[in-house]
Design an enzyme around this catalytic site. Structure first.
Site, PDB file in Angstrom:
ATOM      1  N   ASP A 171       0.827  -1.206   0.000  1.00 17.90           N
ATOM      2  CA  ASP A 171       0.000   0.000   0.000  1.00 17.90           C
ATOM      3  C   ASP A 171       0.862   1.258   0.000  1.00 17.90           C
ATOM      4  O   ASP A 171       1.549   1.539   0.983  1.00 17.90           O
ATOM      5  CB  ASP A 171      -0.885  -0.056   1.256  1.00 17.90           C
ATOM      6  N   ASP A 231     -10.315   4.263  -1.079  1.00 18.21           N
ATOM      7  CA  ASP A 231     -10.887   3.235  -0.206  1.00 18.21           C
ATOM      8  C   ASP A 231     -12.411   3.194  -0.256  1.00 18.21           C
ATOM      9  O   ASP A 231     -13.083   4.224  -0.286  1.00 18.21           O
ATOM     10  CB  ASP A 231     -10.466   3.480   1.243  1.00 18.21           C
TER      11      ASP A 231
END
Length: 425
Positions: A171, A231
């Protein structure tokens, strides 16, 4: 971007300016494009991730309980095998040799023992790391330390392989760096994983508090799966185009046009699923799962498997949709038509069938119609199998259904012959 504090919207708003200021901090050569053919993720990965429900509040007891629930619920036998331990598993410092360590209070048995526990139950072990100096939780100050992989990529890859890791979630979570910088740094870990000799699914996210680079290229030369949006959250529509947080509808809008990137071993990733986490009605939850299935998306559950209600189990365990998602042809559904409300997608399947989704993005019930010819089938007699009811019907070519607001009807269309591709409009 990770969901730590709602106040971090201000950080996202500053991302564009910070990107320009910090972009020069990372200067890496971009290696030539290289097809990722590591033998894994030939169909979209299926499993469970700890983040959506538990965030940083994880420990080995929780992960083991979740693994047992995946087995006992029958989800493992349907394909949900990757158990991914997200951020906050690591100690805040590396050891004297620079090795990553498990947080001793959260994972006192260590990460290899956890991997062994999962493997003994027929499951696979996933773990989280970040390519810069800090993980996302560390970036936002909600977890101590700075134990990102930067400068330790080969060492970390070897450590993961030694622990029996089968899946790495990697990430970016920083406003710094251009897309070329990201490609180059993600490629370092790609090559480090390959050098271990262990088959490890490589999952990347380039979008966290960053310009949304996920949709800007086909990342199949870099990773097995790559996030295309910011997200997800458990809501239908947050009004975002590609900013935090993304609702189901918003993500679909971004992900549908990227269908050409999907192939065995490389898939667009619209983020972990929110099925079973509230925030949407049952119709919306069904559409969420159906659209992830037909878009050849990874099916990574994010709910608490230990206490699923019947509706959640019915959705997550739908064998018709799982079969469509896991079809060996590895194609993502392409858009046949879209009038702003009624969206039709078609996904060719390995046996010549075509899965078609009739998706109603509007706020009231409407009829959605297409034809066998429009989805790439030729002939005069077809069988339609409803993925939700399992009922079958026959047609000479018309495909139609009354679809409730935010609902999705999925048919598996068989019979006659199939053209190479559907006919988009």
């Amino acid at each position: 971007m990770r969901c730590f504090a709602r106040g971090r919207r201000s950080a996202a708003a500053l991302a564009a300016g910070l990107l320009m200021a910090a972009g020069a901090a990372i200067v890496l050569p971009v290696s030539p494009a290289q097809a990722l053919n590591n033998g894994v993720a030939r169909t979209p990965p299926m499993g469970w991730n700890s983040w959506n429900t538990f965030g940083c509040n994880i420990n080995e007891t929780l992960i083991r309980q979740m693994a047992d629930a995946i087995v006992n619920s029958g989800m493992r036998d349907l394909g949900y095998k990757y158990v991914v331990v997200d951020d906050c598993w690591m100690n805040s410092t590396r050891d004297a040799q620079g090795n990553l360590q498990a947080n001793p209070s959260r994972f006192p048995s260590g990460m290899k023992a956890l991997g062994d526990y999962l493997h003994a139950r027929g499951l696979l072990f996933g773990i989280y790391q970040a390519p810069l100096d800090r993980t996302c939780a560390q970036y936002f100050g909600s977890y101590p330390g700075a134990t990102g992989a930067q400068g330790h990529e080969v060492q970390d890859a070897r450590q993961f392989a030694a622990w029996g890791v089968d899946y790495l979630k990697y990430d970016w979570c920083s406003p710094s760096g251009t897309i070329n910088d990201q490609v180059a740094r993600f490629a370092i870990m790609r090559d480090a994983l390959a050098a271990t000799g262990r088959p490890i699914v490589y999952s990347i996210n380039s979008n966290s508090i960053h310009a949304k680079t996920g949709p800007q290229r086909n990342w199949g030369d870099v990773a097995n799966i790559w996030r295309t949006t910011e997200d997800i959250t458990n809501a239908w529509n947050t009004g975002q185009t590609n900013g935090y947080p993304m609702g189901i509808q918003n993500i679909i809008n971004v992900n549908v046009p990227l269908a050409g990137y999907a192939a065995p071993g490389s898939f667009n990733d619209p983020d972990m699923m929110e099925v079973g986490r509230g925030g949407m009605n049952d119709t919306e939850m069904r559409s969420h799962f159906a659209m992830w299935a037909i878009m050849a998306s990874p099916l990574i559950a994010g709910n608490d498997i230990r206490n699923m209600d019947a509706a959640t189990q019915t959705i997550l365990k739908n064998q018709n949709l799982i079969a469509i998602n896991q079809d060996t042809l590895g194609r993502q559904a392409t858009q046949v038509s879209f009038d702003g409300t009624r969206r039709i997608l078609a996904k060719p399947l390995a046996n010549g069938d075509v899965a078609v989704a009739l998706f109603n993005q509007g706020g009231s019930t409407t009829t959605i119609s297409t034809t066998a010819a429009a989805i790439g089938k030729s002939g005069s007699s077809f069988t339609l199998r409803d993925a939700w009811t399992n009922a079958t019907s026959t047609t000479t070519g018309a495909i139609s259904a009354s679809v409730p607001a935010h609902g999705t009807v999925v048919y598996r269309v068989s019979g006659s012959s199939t053209s190479p591709t559907a006919t988009p409009t």
